[in-house]
Design a protein around this motif. Structure first.
Motif, PDB file in Angstrom:
ATOM      1  N   THR A 219       0.839  -1.202   0.000  1.00 60.01           N
ATOM      2  CA  THR A 219       0.000   0.000   0.000  1.00 60.01           C
ATOM      3  C   THR A 219       0.871   1.249   0.000  1.00 60.01           C
ATOM      4  O   THR A 219       2.006   1.226   0.489  1.00 60.01           O
ATOM      5  N   VAL A 220       0.335   2.315  -0.550  1.00 64.17           N
ATOM      6  CA  VAL A 220       1.071   3.575  -0.527  1.00 64.17           C
ATOM      7  C   VAL A 220       0.117   4.719  -0.199  1.00 64.17           C
ATOM      8  O   VAL A 220      -0.982   4.809  -0.734  1.00 64.17           O
ATOM      9  N   GLY A 221       0.543   5.548   0.733  1.00 67.45           N
ATOM     10  CA  GLY A 221      -0.207   6.759   1.074  1.00 67.45           C
ATOM     11  C   GLY A 221       0.749   7.940   0.996  1.00 67.45           C
ATOM     12  O   GLY A 221       1.609   8.105   1.844  1.00 67.45           O
ATOM     13  N   PRO A 222       0.666   8.725  -0.082  1.00 65.12           N
ATOM     14  CA  PRO A 222       1.620   9.819  -0.244  1.00 65.12           C
ATOM     15  C   PRO A 222       1.182  11.097   0.479  1.00 65.12           C
ATOM     16  O   PRO A 222      -0.005  11.322   0.689  1.00 65.12           O
ATOM     17  N   GLU A 223       2.145  11.898   0.865  1.00 63.07           N
ATOM     18  CA  GLU A 223       1.871  13.254   1.345  1.00 63.07           C
ATOM     19  C   GLU A 223       2.628  14.186   0.418  1.00 63.07           C
ATOM     20  O   GLU A 223       3.837  14.093   0.297  1.00 63.07           O
ATOM     21  N   LYS A 289      -7.447  13.257   2.265  1.00 64.13           N
ATOM     22  CA  LYS A 289      -7.729  13.271   3.691  1.00 64.13           C
ATOM     23  C   LYS A 289      -7.341  14.594   4.353  1.00 64.13           C
ATOM     24  O   LYS A 289      -8.117  15.189   5.080  1.00 64.13           O
ATOM     25  N   PRO A 304      -3.604  12.247   0.294  1.00 62.85           N
ATOM     26  CA  PRO A 304      -4.699  11.309   0.065  1.00 62.85           C
ATOM     27  C   PRO A 304      -4.566  10.094   0.987  1.00 62.85           C
ATOM     28  O   PRO A 304      -3.499   9.838   1.528  1.00 62.85           O
ATOM     29  N   MET A 305      -5.648   9.361   1.128  1.00 68.90           N
ATOM     30  CA  MET A 305      -5.606   8.141   1.918  1.00 68.90           C
ATOM     31  C   MET A 305      -4.857   7.059   1.125  1.00 68.90           C
ATOM     32  O   MET A 305      -4.798   7.106  -0.096  1.00 68.90           O
ATOM     33  N   PHE A 306      -4.311   6.096   1.854  1.00 67.12           N
ATOM     34  CA  PHE A 306      -3.513   5.078   1.160  1.00 67.12           C
ATOM     35  C   PHE A 306      -4.400   4.141   0.337  1.00 67.12           C
ATOM     36  O   PHE A 306      -5.562   3.922   0.643  1.00 67.12           O
ATOM     37  N   ASN A 352       4.270   6.788   2.441  1.00 69.47           N
ATOM     38  CA  ASN A 352       3.930   5.832   3.492  1.00 69.47           C
ATOM     39  C   ASN A 352       3.695   4.482   2.841  1.00 69.47           C
ATOM     40  O   ASN A 352       2.936   4.374   1.887  1.00 69.47           O
ATOM     41  N   TRP A 353       4.341   3.466   3.386  1.00 66.15           N
ATOM     42  CA  TRP A 353       4.341   2.161   2.723  1.00 66.15           C
ATOM     43  C   TRP A 353       4.055   1.054   3.726  1.00 66.15           C
ATOM     44  O   TRP A 353       4.583   1.046   4.827  1.00 66.15           O
ATOM     45  N   SER A 354       3.210   0.130   3.326  1.00 66.96           N
ATOM     46  CA  SER A 354       2.981  -1.035   4.177  1.00 66.96           C
ATOM     47  C   SER A 354       2.569  -2.231   3.321  1.00 66.96           C
ATOM     48  O   SER A 354       2.518  -2.139   2.090  1.00 66.96           O
ATOM     49  N   ASN A 362      -2.779  -5.860   8.408  1.00 67.25           N
ATOM     50  CA  ASN A 362      -1.598  -5.081   8.047  1.00 67.25           C
ATOM     51  C   ASN A 362      -0.380  -5.762   8.672  1.00 67.25           C
ATOM     52  O   ASN A 362      -0.290  -5.887   9.889  1.00 67.25           O
ATOM     53  N   ARG A 463       8.386  10.754  17.436  1.00 69.44           N
ATOM     54  CA  ARG A 463       8.545  10.942  15.996  1.00 69.44           C
ATOM     55  C   ARG A 463       9.900  11.555  15.739  1.00 69.44           C
ATOM     56  O   ARG A 463      10.477  12.189  16.611  1.00 69.44           O
ATOM     57  N   LYS A 475       3.296   1.376   9.601  1.00 74.08           N
ATOM     58  CA  LYS A 475       3.792   1.546   8.233  1.00 74.08           C
ATOM     59  C   LYS A 475       5.162   2.192   8.316  1.00 74.08           C
ATOM     60  O   LYS A 475       5.536   2.718   9.368  1.00 74.08           O
TER      61      LYS A 475
HETATM   62  P1  ADP Z   1      -0.040   9.647  11.199  1.00 76.94           P
HETATM   63  O1  ADP Z   1      -0.707   9.733  12.524  1.00 76.94           O
HETATM   64  O2  ADP Z   1       1.242   8.916  11.203  1.00 76.94           O
HETATM   65  O3  ADP Z   1       0.028  10.958  10.457  1.00 76.94           O
HETATM   66  P2  ADP Z   1      -2.125   8.763   9.419  1.00 76.94           P
HETATM   67  O4  ADP Z   1      -2.974   7.570   9.624  1.00 76.94           O
HETATM   68  O5  ADP Z   1      -2.754  10.088   9.451  1.00 76.94           O
HETATM   69  O6  ADP Z   1      -0.926   8.626  10.407  1.00 76.94           O
HETATM   70  O7  ADP Z   1      -1.411   8.565   8.036  1.00 76.94           O
HETATM   71  C1  ADP Z   1      -0.455   9.396   7.511  1.00 76.94           C
HETATM   72  C2  ADP Z   1      -0.272   8.969   6.075  1.00 76.94           C
HETATM   73  O8  ADP Z   1       0.028   7.586   6.047  1.00 76.94           O
HETATM   74  C3  ADP Z   1      -1.502   9.155   5.215  1.00 76.94           C
HETATM   75  O9  ADP Z   1      -1.088   9.715   3.972  1.00 76.94           O
HETATM   76  C4  ADP Z   1      -2.028   7.756   5.033  1.00 76.94           C
HETATM   77  O10 ADP Z   1      -2.634   7.596   3.776  1.00 76.94           O
HETATM   78  C5  ADP Z   1      -0.795   6.922   5.126  1.00 76.94           C
HETATM   79  N1  ADP Z   1      -1.063   5.564   5.587  1.00 76.94           N
HETATM   80  C6  ADP Z   1      -1.786   5.190   6.666  1.00 76.94           C
HETATM   81  N2  ADP Z   1      -1.834   3.843   6.747  1.00 76.94           N
HETATM   82  C7  ADP Z   1      -1.141   3.341   5.694  1.00 76.94           C
HETATM   83  C8  ADP Z   1      -0.838   2.030   5.199  1.00 76.94           C
HETATM   84  N3  ADP Z   1      -1.257   0.940   5.808  1.00 76.94           N
HETATM   85  N4  ADP Z   1      -0.110   1.936   4.079  1.00 76.94           N
HETATM   86  C9  ADP Z   1       0.326   3.021   3.442  1.00 76.94           C
HETATM   87  N5  ADP Z   1       0.075   4.258   3.849  1.00 76.94           N
HETATM   88  C10 ADP Z   1      -0.644   4.444   4.952  1.00 76.94           C
END
Ligand code: ADP
Ligand code: MG
Length: 714
Positions: A219-223, A289, A304-306, A352-354, A362, A463, A475
């Motif tokens: 999975t990927v969730g970019p910022e 998000k 965006p959400m992952f 963000n990668w998992s 997960n 952090r 992740k």
């Molecule tokens: P944090 O509290 O670390 O900011 P969030 O849940 O808000 O955590 O997530 C931050 C980023 O990580 C978001 O962009 C989200 O899409 C991404 N993210 C969350 N879970 C996963 C996952 N399982 N795999 C990839 N990306 C993820």
């Protein structure tokens, strides 16, 4: 040049732009609903004959090819859906090696005699396209005499319609390959790497006692960070137009030192832009998000959400395009360059990668039960091993000419790759490795025979913003990516190297369990050995500090500061071996990528150097001479001498740059290094001389918008 008054014009323009702003309606009419413009599973279920729908879904689940009849039926339903959405054309979109997005539009309509036109779109047209793609760089994979490549439908990434004021366009995500089957794009290796990781993880899960999961998805969730500037300034800066960054610009009296922008209130015009672009993305099925101001003035972030890596990567390309297009409706330009302004923080992209199973767990989530924690420790150890072994390759995956201004500049992670685990988790790993814990370590960890492991810390706790690769609870966050980059290659690398490490650890695990050892005990032993061998990559301190650079060197970690140095890692023996053994990229495909990327670097460096010369020679020097004439006219001898000296410096630097810009007749890596060491260095000297002049030349002579205008006028 003072342009502040002009601002009112654009501000008035956008505020009278009722169409765009009026479109923000939180009651979500059907056409604006989430995914309204996506040929999603919902649309498919609604429109496909039942048996076709079932066939398509089962092909998607198993990864098997789709037969011609099914493809015809899908094409027909997709076409009807798109026509209802106003589409007149369709395109196969793909990501060539340049990292951009490519498309060629074909009309649905064919003349049918008597002045009529028929809308046609067959399964064959859906599945395969033949763009005349002879001009895409292929790094020698495809000689120009066999210039054809073909695009192939990727049914796992949903088709969508893209709106334009004058109609809509059906976009079909595709892969791009040569007729000999070599990947010419970013998607094919990403898909292959997802398969590789899934295969390895499923085998390991079976050893760990999970026989239910059939597939593991990465999975990927970019910022995404970006800048917004008023479009008027953009058009007055040839450097922004040609290179995406300012090649000149003195430090403004006020920069980012007050930290008054970060998480501040969002200016109205910017918020209007954000809401509008989020509406666009919602229709495209991109789940956004978060939004907020970033550290630098004029800088913002969207997250965006992952999603699974393939869809997430396609969506990221679409997100960047949507930001750029929507900004223009508000008289703004969205800058995705990694370093648009010297002395002001640049823009990156956090990846963000998992890994998650089809049964919904997960693999990087520390669980509630001891068994979950055994899984977690195993997969986490595999990531640590992979990142340590392939640190150079990971660094290379984030290499880009824009990145050379960021990585290591104390605003972004350094060019040295290391992992931040968080103190709790690091303690757990250290305790496993040493067999000895401190008073905070649960005693049962130290007893390798124990089948009862205590719960692990659920959230990473502390952090560390300076780390390039941080564990954040469930992740890993790879923070070294550049803002303009595609997600495809960094994730291809992550998936491949982690697949390799999982296989390695699973092999060791199997050797132990087949000898009769208890699984939990065997995992702890495997984790112990792996972590002990790879812990040099873990670092919890300040990545910006001088001490870390020295310590990292002692630990033998790589510090690849520039793109030409980093890219060489793509061709390192370990990289080739990993990519080849999982059939993600062949040696030839890797060589072609290296060739294209190194050439892109040299070409872009050359464009920067030539743009620097042209602006300095034809805009800045004349302004300085006008100013000098003014001073002479006023008889200010001392001041004239001072300015004269600055002008002489500029002319001297320009002469040197001109010599460096003469065609060096080099190729590949040699050319890239020359561009870096000669052209970019000499360009910087020109900039330094010009920026000094900016501070003294009369404002109304100065030909370029200044930093304070671009950064603070919203
Ligand atoms: P944090 O509290 O670390 O900011 P969030 O849940 O808000 O955590 O997530 C931050 C980023 O990580 C978001 O962009 C989200 O899409 C991404 N993210 C969350 N879970 C996963 C996952 N399982 N795999 C990839 N990306 C993820
Ligand atoms: Mg982040």
């Amino acid at each position: 040049m003072t342009r502040i008054r002009q601002q009112n014009v654009t501000a008035a323009q956008w505020s009278s732009n009722g169409g765009a702003i009026g479109a923000i309606d939180l009651t979500l009419p059907e056409n604006d609903a989430f995914g309204a413009n996506v040929f999603s599973i919902v649309a498919q279920r609604e429109r496909l004959p039942g048996d076709v729908f079932e066939k398509l879904q089962s092909a998607l689940e198993s990864g098997e090819a789709i037969d011609a009849d099914t493809a015809d039926a899908v094409a027909s339903a997709m076409k009807d859906w798109a026509l209802e959405k106003g589409a007149t054309h369709f395109t196969h979109v793909f990501q060539p090696l340049t990292g951009s997005t490519a498309e060629k539009h074909d009309s649905f309509f064919e003349p049918a005699g008597e002045g009529k036109a028929l809308a046609g779109f067959s399964g064959k047209e859906l599945i395969q396209g033949e763009p005349d793609a002879s001009s895409f760089p292929t790094g020698g994979v495809r000689a120009t005499f066999e210039a054809r490549g073909y695009t192939a439908w990727d049914p796992t990434s949903p088709a969508f319609v893209l709106e334009n004021p004058n109609g809509t366009l059906l976009c079909i995500p595709t892969a791009f390959a040569s007729w000999t089957g070599e990947a010419l794009d970013a998607k094919i290796p990403l898909l292959r790497s997802m398969d590789a990781l899934s295969g390895a993880a499923i085998k390991a899960l079976a050893l760990l006692g999970d026989t239910e999961s059939k597939r593991v998805f990465t999975t990927v969730g970019p910022e995404q960070e970006y800048f917004l500037i008023d479009e008027q300034y953009f058009f007055e800066r040839p450097d922004l137009i040609s290179t995406g960054r300012t090649l000149f610009g003195a430090k403004p009296p006020k920069g980012q030192e007050l930290d008054d922008h970060y998480f501040g209130t969002i200016p109205e015009r910017v918020l209007a832009f954000m809401m509008d672009s989020e509406l666009e993305m919602r229709k495209l099925g991109i789940p956004v998000k978060t939004r907020h101001n970033e550290v630098a003035p004029g800088q913002y972030e969207i997250a965006p959400m992952f999603e699974n890596s393939n869809v997430g990567s396609d969506h990221q390309q679409l997100l960047m395009r949507t930001l750029e297009n929507t900004a223009r409706r508000y008289g703004l330009v969205c800058l995705l360059h990694e370093k648009p302004f010297a002395g002001i923080n640049g823009s990156g992209k956090h990846n963000n990668w998992s890994m998650g199973t089809d049964t919904g767990s997960n693999l990087l989530e520390p669980g509630d039960t001891p068994a979950d924690n055994v899984h977690f420790l195993f997969f986490c150890a595999a990531v640590i091993q992979a990142v340590n072994k392939h640190q150079g390759l990971l660094r290379a995956s984030a290499a880009d000419i824009g990145q050379d201004h960021r990585l290591g500049a104390n605003e972004a992670p350094p060019a040295i790759i290391s992992i931040f685990l968080g103190s709790e988790l690091e303690k757990v790993f250290d305790a496993i490795a040493s067999g000895e814990g401190d008073p905070h370590t649960p005693a049962s960890f130290l007893d390798l025979g124990a089948t009862v492991l205590p719960p692990l810390p659920k959230h990473g706790g502390d952090r560390n913003r300076t780390s390039p690769f941080a564990f954040t609870g469930n992740k890993f966050e790879f923070r070294a990516l550049g803002s303009s980059m595609s997600l495809a290659f960094p994730n291809t690398v992550l998936n491949t190297i982690v697949a390799e490490a999982i296989d390695d650890l699973a092999g060791k695990l199997e050797a132990k369990t087949s000898g009769g050892m208890d699984v939990a005990e065997a995992v702890i032993e495997v984790v112990k050995d792996s972590y002990s061998a790879n812990k040099r990559i873990c670092f919890g301190g300040d990545n910006y500090s001088e001490e870390w650079h020295a310590e990292a060197e002692q630990r033998g970690l790589k510090n690849l500061r520039t793109t030409p140095d980093a890219l060489l890692e793509v061709l390192a023996d370990d990289s080739i071996a990993a990519f080849e053994s999982y059939s993600v990229l062949s040696k030839r495909e890797l060589e072609s990528r290296f060739e294209v990327w190194i050439e892109q670097y040299a070409l872009r460096a050359n464009i920067e150097a030539e743009t620097t010369f042209s602006i300095a020679k034809t805009m800045i020097l004349p302004a300085a001479l006008r100013h000098l004439a003014l001073i002479n006219e006023a008889g200010m001898a001392a001041m004239a001498t001072e300015v004269r000296e600055l002008v002489d410096n500029l002319v001297g630097a320009l002469n040197q740059l001109e010599a460096a810009n003469a065609d060096p007749d080099l190729e590949g890596l040699d050319w890239a290094k020359f561009a870096r060491d000669e052209q970019l260095t000499k360009s910087l000297a020109v900039r330094e001389a010009a920026d000094k002049l900016e501070k003294v030349v009369a404002d109304d002579f100065w030909p370029l918008p200044k930093y304070e205008e671009m950064l603070f006028i919203k």
